[in-house]
Scaffold this motif. Structure first.
Motif, mmCIF file in Angstrom:
data_model
loop_
_atom_site.group_PDB
_atom_site.id
_atom_site.type_symbol
_atom_site.label_atom_id
_atom_site.label_comp_id
_atom_site.label_asym_id
_atom_site.label_seq_id
_atom_site.Cartn_x
_atom_site.Cartn_y
_atom_site.Cartn_z
ATOM 1 N N UNK A 1 0.817 -1.225 0.000
ATOM 2 C CA UNK A 1 0.000 0.000 0.000
ATOM 3 C C UNK A 1 0.849 1.273 0.000
ATOM 4 N N UNK A 2 2.120 1.137 0.373
ATOM 5 C CA UNK A 2 3.023 2.291 0.397
ATOM 6 C C UNK A 2 3.898 2.346 -0.843
ATOM 7 N N UNK A 3 3.469 1.669 -1.931
ATOM 8 C CA UNK A 3 4.311 1.520 -3.122
ATOM 9 C C UNK A 3 4.951 2.820 -3.610
ATOM 10 N N UNK A 4 4.205 3.830 -3.955
ATOM 11 C CA UNK A 4 4.929 4.987 -4.521
ATOM 12 C C UNK A 4 5.852 5.634 -3.496
ATOM 13 N N UNK A 5 5.388 5.729 -2.276
ATOM 14 C CA UNK A 5 6.193 6.385 -1.245
ATOM 15 C C UNK A 5 7.441 5.573 -0.928
ATOM 16 N N UNK A 6 7.315 4.248 -0.878
ATOM 17 C CA UNK A 6 8.471 3.394 -0.578
ATOM 18 C C UNK A 6 9.510 3.492 -1.688
ATOM 19 N N UNK A 7 9.068 3.504 -2.916
ATOM 20 C CA UNK A 7 9.997 3.624 -4.036
ATOM 21 C C UNK A 7 10.674 4.991 -4.040
ATOM 22 N N UNK A 8 9.904 6.030 -3.809
ATOM 23 C CA UNK A 8 10.478 7.384 -3.794
ATOM 24 C C UNK A 8 11.467 7.538 -2.646
ATOM 25 N N UNK A 9 11.163 6.947 -1.498
ATOM 26 C CA UNK A 9 12.090 7.009 -0.366
ATOM 27 C C UNK A 9 13.395 6.282 -0.707
#
Length: 106
Positions: A69-77
């Motif tokens: 569920x945190x896909x975009x945020x995890x990738x950006x981090x």
């Protein structure tokens, strides 16, 4: 006679629509290709994509997480951590290089 005339008009109209549609598709493809080339980029190779993924994994990104569920945020981090890592590597390299302007200023 009247129906034959209407049929001819319908066929002409359909042909015209097909030509216009084909022209729009061709124009879109050319525009996309020019935009890609104008940016100075090239299509990524499989090796480049693999390398990028390996680098992201080296800073903690896990692409096997599935429906994260945190896909975009995890990738950006992970991308941010990777950029910080690269900057630290550049700084370390510059501090050991005797011809570096930063070293000469000390």
């Amino acid at each position: 006679m009247k129906s034959a005339s209407l049929n001819r008009k319908a066929v002409r109209s359909m042909c015209g629509s097909l030509i216009v549609g084909a022209a729009l598709i061709a124009t879109s493809a050319v525009t996309y290709a020019q935009t890609s080339l104008d940016a100075g980029t090239h299509p990524l190779t499989r090796a480049e994509v693999r390398h990028e993924l390996e680098e992201l994994e080296s800073v903690g990104y896990n692409p096997a997480a599935g429906d994260d569920p945190d896909y975009p945020a995890a990738l950006q981090a992970a991308q941010h951590r990777l950029e910080v890592k690269h900057q630290e590597e550049r700084n370390a390299l510059a501090s050991t290089d005797p011809t570096s302007p930063a070293k000469a200023a000390h």
